[in-house]
Design an enzyme around this catalytic site. Structure first.
Site, short mmCIF file in Angstrom:
data_model
loop_
_atom_site.label_atom_id
_atom_site.label_comp_id
_atom_site.label_asym_id
_atom_site.label_seq_id
_atom_site.Cartn_x
_atom_site.Cartn_y
_atom_site.Cartn_z
N GLU A 175 0.78 -1.11 -0.07
CA GLU A 175 -0.05 0.07 -0.01
C GLU A 175 0.62 1.10 0.00
O GLU A 175 0.38 2.36 0.35
CB GLU A 175 -0.96 -0.05 1.23
CG GLU A 175 -1.84 -1.18 1.19
CD GLU A 175 -3.18 -1.05 0.28
OE1 GLU A 175 -3.81 -0.04 0.42
OE2 GLU A 175 -3.58 -1.90 -0.35
N HIS A 251 -4.27 1.55 7.35
CA HIS A 251 -2.82 1.90 6.90
C HIS A 251 -2.20 2.32 8.27
O HIS A 251 -2.79 3.23 9.26
CB HIS A 251 -2.99 2.94 6.02
CG HIS A 251 -3.23 2.67 4.59
ND1 HIS A 251 -4.11 3.32 3.70
CD2 HIS A 251 -3.08 1.44 4.03
CE1 HIS A 251 -4.58 2.92 2.68
NE2 HIS A 251 -3.89 1.76 2.86
N CYS A 372 -2.60 11.16 3.73
CA CYS A 372 -3.27 10.40 2.55
C CYS A 372 -2.90 11.14 1.30
O CYS A 372 -2.86 10.46 0.35
CB CYS A 372 -4.54 9.91 2.76
SG CYS A 372 -4.93 9.13 4.32
O1 SUG Z 1 -7.98 2.90 0.21
N1 SUG Z 1 -10.45 5.26 0.51
C1 SUG Z 1 -9.18 4.96 0.34
C2 SUG Z 1 -8.39 5.91 1.52
C3 SUG Z 1 -7.04 5.99 1.57
C4 SUG Z 1 -6.51 6.52 2.62
N2 SUG Z 1 -4.85 6.59 2.29
C5 SUG Z 1 -4.23 6.57 3.50
N3 SUG Z 1 -4.56 6.08 4.69
N4 SUG Z 1 -2.98 6.89 2.97
C6 SUG Z 1 -8.69 3.52 0.81
O2 SUG Z 1 -9.43 3.03 1.70
C7 SUG Z 1 -12.78 5.02 -0.48
C8 SUG Z 1 -13.40 4.74 -1.85
C9 SUG Z 1 -14.88 4.46 -1.85
O3 SUG Z 1 -15.50 4.07 -0.78
O4 SUG Z 1 -15.67 5.40 -2.63
C10 SUG Z 1 -11.12 4.73 -0.57
O5 SUG Z 1 -10.83 4.10 -1.40
#
Ligand code: SUG
Length: 447
Positions: A175, A251, A372
């Site tokens: 990730e 994460h 993020c």
């Molecule tokens: O991968 N949300 C992302 C958020 C990523 C956050 N990144 C870090 N913590 N670095 C994920 O879960 C939600 C998309 C949706 O539900 O439409 C989403 O992909």
């Protein structure tokens, strides 16, 4: 030692930003499923953060959104005909897959890649490994476009190495920088790279979460460290506490953040806190630095409050005077325990002496906070001159991007809108125009 600056490459939110509930284990994404999004506001909120930090003198750049909808994904799972047919059939038979093809998740560039600066790598180049993100369908093909973007920006192979993503299989779930922290005396000094994993593929007895998935494996972290040519004595692999993954910490950057020699973390972040601190101290001693842990107790901030407010999904930035600013989302002020904690933190006379707050509500509702939204890339002067200059945030670029968003973005998207063939055309037209603004022709394969 050469001096270096840390660039933050923020993801520009794409025109199809929506709430599809695609990320099981990410509490915000799940809670906001099918609510109405505002892509225009989302993009403007992200740009406002970039502009404000650039205006403060922090090195800031932008990473473009990905081509949407992803027709290759839709056609690859059997939807055929014209583009309009593909969209209509996918909406009718598999709306969740249509939402995956439209996801604007590449905005969270902390998941775009893991980056090791040249001070840490064997061949003294900056190394990037795009993350395969194979735990979620809507993110599993991001690495294709991310690799293309990173190679376009960091094209000079004398300075940069952009690897292929790791093989896309659960054993190598990766990730990116969301599970990677670098600690060092300064951005240009050799540092310690901390990789945090949630699961070990080849050791079934290792602790793992029960309710939610662990997206990062130890095997993936080790592979990235090998590809980047990191020194063993300055690389630390730490197990994330599976109990916090089960509380929504999908994460590590939802529960810890590091900068300089400072590690800001929640006491429950790691499986074995003492061992992690010990290893970091030993590794930092190799480079003549000393760890500065800033530990947040559960009594002060329970895990649920950390997840709800995104206290740790903050950016820790070194200011010109050497002190640090913590960039937090607005939600931190709305949570009583967190607001109280932060007031004490900045008033304590410690190295973090300022809070910078942003309204990132559109992104937060999908589980994406300030950290993020950015990929950190520490670059020497030679390296920053060698990268593509058109992505560096300036007043002029900010003004152009705001006008571009106003022209192309809708201010409202709900699930049924994804079936509208006009939306696909609007997204394509927007990206085509963006390649001219950023000076990156041919960035997208819009076939
Ligand atoms: O991968 N949300 C992302 C958020 C990523 C956050 N990144 C870090 N913590 N670095 C994920 O879960 C939600 C998309 C949706 O539900 O439409 C989403 O992909």
């Amino acid at each position: 030692m050469q001096s270096a600056r840390e660039f933050n490459f923020d993801g520009l939110v794409g025109p199809s930003h929506n709430y599809a509930g695609l990320s099981f284990g990410n509490v915000a994404s799940f809670n906001n499923v099918k609510s109405v999004s505002n892509p225009r506001q989302a993009a403007l909120q992200g740009l406002a953060k970039m502009q404000a930090l650039a205006a403060r003198g922090f090195a800031q750049a932008v990473l473009p959104p990905h081509a949407r909808p992803n027709f290759q994904l839709l056609r690859g799972v059997g939807f055929g005909g014209t583009d309009a047919d593909v969209l209509a059939r996918a909406y009718r038979d598999a709306p969740v897959i249509l939402a995956c093809a439209y996801s604007a998740a590449p905005m969270w560039t902390a998941n775009a890649a893991t980056v090791s600066p040249s001070a840490d790598t064997l061949d003294a180049r900056v190394h990037f490994t795009p993350a395969n993100l194979n735990n979620k369908l809507h993110r599993a093909r991001e690495h294709v476009q991310a690799t293309r973007i990173l190679r376009a920006i960091f094209h000079d192979q004398r300075c940069f190495a952009v690897h292929e993503a790791l093989p896309s299989t659960p054993a190598l779930g990766d990730e990116g920088a969301a599970n990677h922290t670098r600690l060092a005396a300064s951005h240009g000094a050799a540092g310690v790279e901390l990789f945090v994993y949630g699961r070990v593929e080849f050791d079934p007895s290792a602790p793992a979460p029960r309710k939610y998935p662990a997206r990062q494996t130890l095997e993936a972290s080790q592979a990235v460290a090998r590809l980047h040519g990191l020194a063993g004595a300055r690389t630390v692999f730490a197990a994330q506490n599976p109990q916090v993954i089960d509380q929504g910490v999908f994460h590590n950057d939802v529960i810890a953040v590091g900068n300089g020699n400072l590690l800001f973390y929640h006491e429950q972040a790691f499986s074995d806190e003492a061992a992690v601190l010990d290893q970091l101290r030993t590794a930092l001693a190799e480079v003549g630095s000393a760890l500065l842990p800033v530990r947040v107790d559960t009594q002060m901030v329970p895990v649920a409050d950390a997840v709800g407010s995104y206290l740790f999904n903050s950016q820790l930035l070194t200011k010109a005077d050497g002190a640090m600013a913590l960039v937090v989302p607005h939600e931190c002020h709305e949570n009583q325990a967190v607001a109280r904690y932060l007031e004490e933190l900045v008033g304590s006379g410690g190295p973090i002496d300022e809070l910078i707050e942003f309204d990132l509500r559109q992104s937060m509702r999908n589980g994406g906070g300030p950290a993020c939204l950015r990929l950190r890339v520490a670059l020497t002067a030679t390296e920053s001159a060698a990268m593509h200059q058109g992505v560096i945030m300036t007043d002029a670029l900010y003004a152009q991007l705001v006008a571009w968003v106003q022209k192309y973005y809708r201010d409202r998207l709900e699930p049924k809108d994804l079936a509208d063939p006009h939306l696909a055309l609007e997204c394509q037209a927007a990206l085509e125009a963006l390649t001219h603004i950023l000076g990156l022709p041919g960035l997208y394969d819009l076939s």
